[in-house]
Design a protein around this motif. Structure first.
Motif, mmCIF file in Angstrom:
data_model
loop_
_atom_site.group_PDB
_atom_site.id
_atom_site.type_symbol
_atom_site.label_atom_id
_atom_site.label_comp_id
_atom_site.label_asym_id
_atom_site.label_seq_id
_atom_site.Cartn_x
_atom_site.Cartn_y
_atom_site.Cartn_z
ATOM 1 N N LEU A 205 0.667 -1.000 -0.001
ATOM 2 C CA LEU A 205 -0.011 0.110 0.021
ATOM 3 C C LEU A 205 0.784 1.326 -0.117
ATOM 4 O O LEU A 205 0.617 2.237 -0.719
ATOM 5 N N CYS A 208 2.495 1.493 -3.383
ATOM 6 C CA CYS A 208 1.702 1.943 -4.479
ATOM 7 C C CYS A 208 1.499 3.439 -4.238
ATOM 8 O O CYS A 208 1.390 4.407 -5.429
ATOM 9 N N VAL A 209 1.237 3.970 -3.109
ATOM 10 C CA VAL A 209 0.840 5.120 -2.954
ATOM 11 C C VAL A 209 1.997 6.329 -3.295
ATOM 12 O O VAL A 209 2.090 7.261 -3.971
ATOM 13 N N THR A 212 2.345 6.405 -7.117
ATOM 14 C CA THR A 212 1.253 7.157 -7.720
ATOM 15 C C THR A 212 1.706 8.865 -7.730
ATOM 16 O O THR A 212 1.403 9.340 -8.559
#
Length: 415
Positions: A205, A208-209, A212
């Motif tokens: 997580l 992924c952040v 992004t």
């Protein structure tokens, strides 16, 4: 009454009764069959694509290869519980002890290994984006993955040999699972499995952040080709990570609820859904759906993958058509070659016959013209006309006749 079955240590007030919904079981079984039909061939094709890349392969390619191998095994495993769900939770193939043990060990090893590998893929991409001049070492990461896989296999082997767990079919789960003999050891096993899922999920997580955010920064910069390629690859890994989180987060929640129920003595798993469907949906169906969707993402996001498929699809269709023709006609390869050579000989003979007919027509036309000339008193200069020797007419020489035939045959062949 304390009830211990499979990997669920439930606290119930009444004996357990198998209360299942046949429509829900059929839906689960059909979903698993679809995952097998789509997931196995697509993952095999994806593995062949990653293997076909030139050496030395980068770290992401090696991780993709390991993920596809795990996904092939996970999608293949779905057939055994699918048969159980479609037949009112009867054991079917799980009635064989060897299949039950192997399936239970695979269920404990390969989903956990796939989850860890996906999280490592996300971390490596984030690290490469943040520190492009200091990429992660390929050999060290692969050794770390190999050590983790050996640890998972060794843990299941030691527990089974030591008698701490026995694999058997459980109708409440719809598949085989390890039955812990000692409740205290069962609690330790649940803690270990919760940690196995708890570590990769927050790491994935966070990565992924971060990825992004970096992609958004790339979009604000120029449109250089290197920046676009990095952004495209990062978006692909972000999509894989998001689907991984959505499909594996329910499993972590169920494990966490089970750990809480064991520590507090609550009755979270006493209702019908949690007792009969929570583990089947999270540990089997969602894992299989994740393994099926990964190659679809590869196809949609990796341009070289699509090019490779279109390039090799023609060769594959030709091979399939040739195999189908051989099986339909029951002709051996030697017989097929002989048939092809006979067809070629027939076509050549037809061409020669046509050329001979054309030459005969031309010779007939030329003889008619010579007759007309002789009747009109013309003295032609053709090689086949009568010659005058000492006032006497003589037939043409054989040499001139052969020469004329050669010239005519050459002119017909070239035409």
């Amino acid at each position: 009454m304390d009830v211990l079955y499979g990997r669920e240590y439930l606290i119930l007030d009444a004996p357990m009764t198998l209360n299942i919904n046949q429509g829900a079981d059929i839906f689960l079984g059909v979903t698993l069959i679809i995952c097998f039909i789509i997931g196995v061939p697509t993952n095999i094709i994806s593995f062949k694509f990653f293997v076909s890349k030139p050496k030395p392969k980068d770290l992401c390619t090696c991780i993709y290869m390991l993920i596809t191998i795990s996904d092939v095994i996970i999608c293949t495993m779905t057939l055994v519980p699918a048969a159980s769900y479609l037949n009112c939770r009867s054991p079917k193939l799980f009635s064989f002890s060897g299949i039950c043990v192997v399936w239970g060990v695979f269920l404990a090893v390969f989903p956990a290994f796939s989850i860890f590998t996906l999280s490592l893929l996300s971390v490596t991409r984030t690290f490469n984006v943040r520190c492009p001049l200091r990429p992660m070492k390929r050999r060290g990461c692969l050794r770390f993955l190999a050590a983790y896989f050996v640890l998972l296999v060794a843990l299941q082997t030691v527990l089974t040999i030591a008698g701490k767990q026995n694999f058997s079919f459980n109708p409440f789960l719809g598949f085989c699972s390890g039955r812990s003999v000692d409740p205290s050891w069962f609690l330790a096993d649940i803690v270990v499995r919760t940690v196995e899922l708890a570590l990769p999920i927050p790491i994935s997580l966070v990565s992924c952040v971060v990825s992004t955010v970096e992609v958004l920064k790339f979009m604000k910069r120029g449109s250089a080709r290197s920046i676009l390629l990095k952004r495209h690859a990062t978006v692909t890994i972000i999509l894989i990570t998001v689907i991984f989180l959505l499909l594996n987060l329910p499993t972590f929640i169920v494990y966490l609820l089970q750990l809480i129920s064991l520590l507090n003595g609550s009755k979270m798993f006493s209702n019908n859904f949690m007792k009969n469907y929570s583990w089947g949906v999270t540990r089997v169906v969602l894992y299989s759906m994740n393994a099926m969707l990964n190659p679809i993402i590869y196809l949609l996001r990796i341009r070289h993958y699509r090019t490779w498929i279109t390039k090799n699809s023609g060769q594959l269709t030709r091979k399939i058509s040739s195999l189908g023709a051989r099986s339909f006609n029951n002709v051996s390869p030697m017989g097929l070659k002989r048939a092809q050579s006979s067809v070629q000989l027939k076509t050549r003979s037809m061409v020669i016959a046509n050329t001979n007919v054309a030459s005969e027509k031309r010779s007939d036309n030329s003889s008619d013209e010579r007759k007309e000339k002789s009747e009109n008193g013309d003295s032609g200069n053709g090689p086949l006309e009568m010659r005058s020797i000492n006032g006497m007419l003589a037939p043409p020489s054989p040499y001139l006749y052969r020469l004329n035939v050669r010239r005519r045959s050459k002119s017909v062949t070239c035409f």
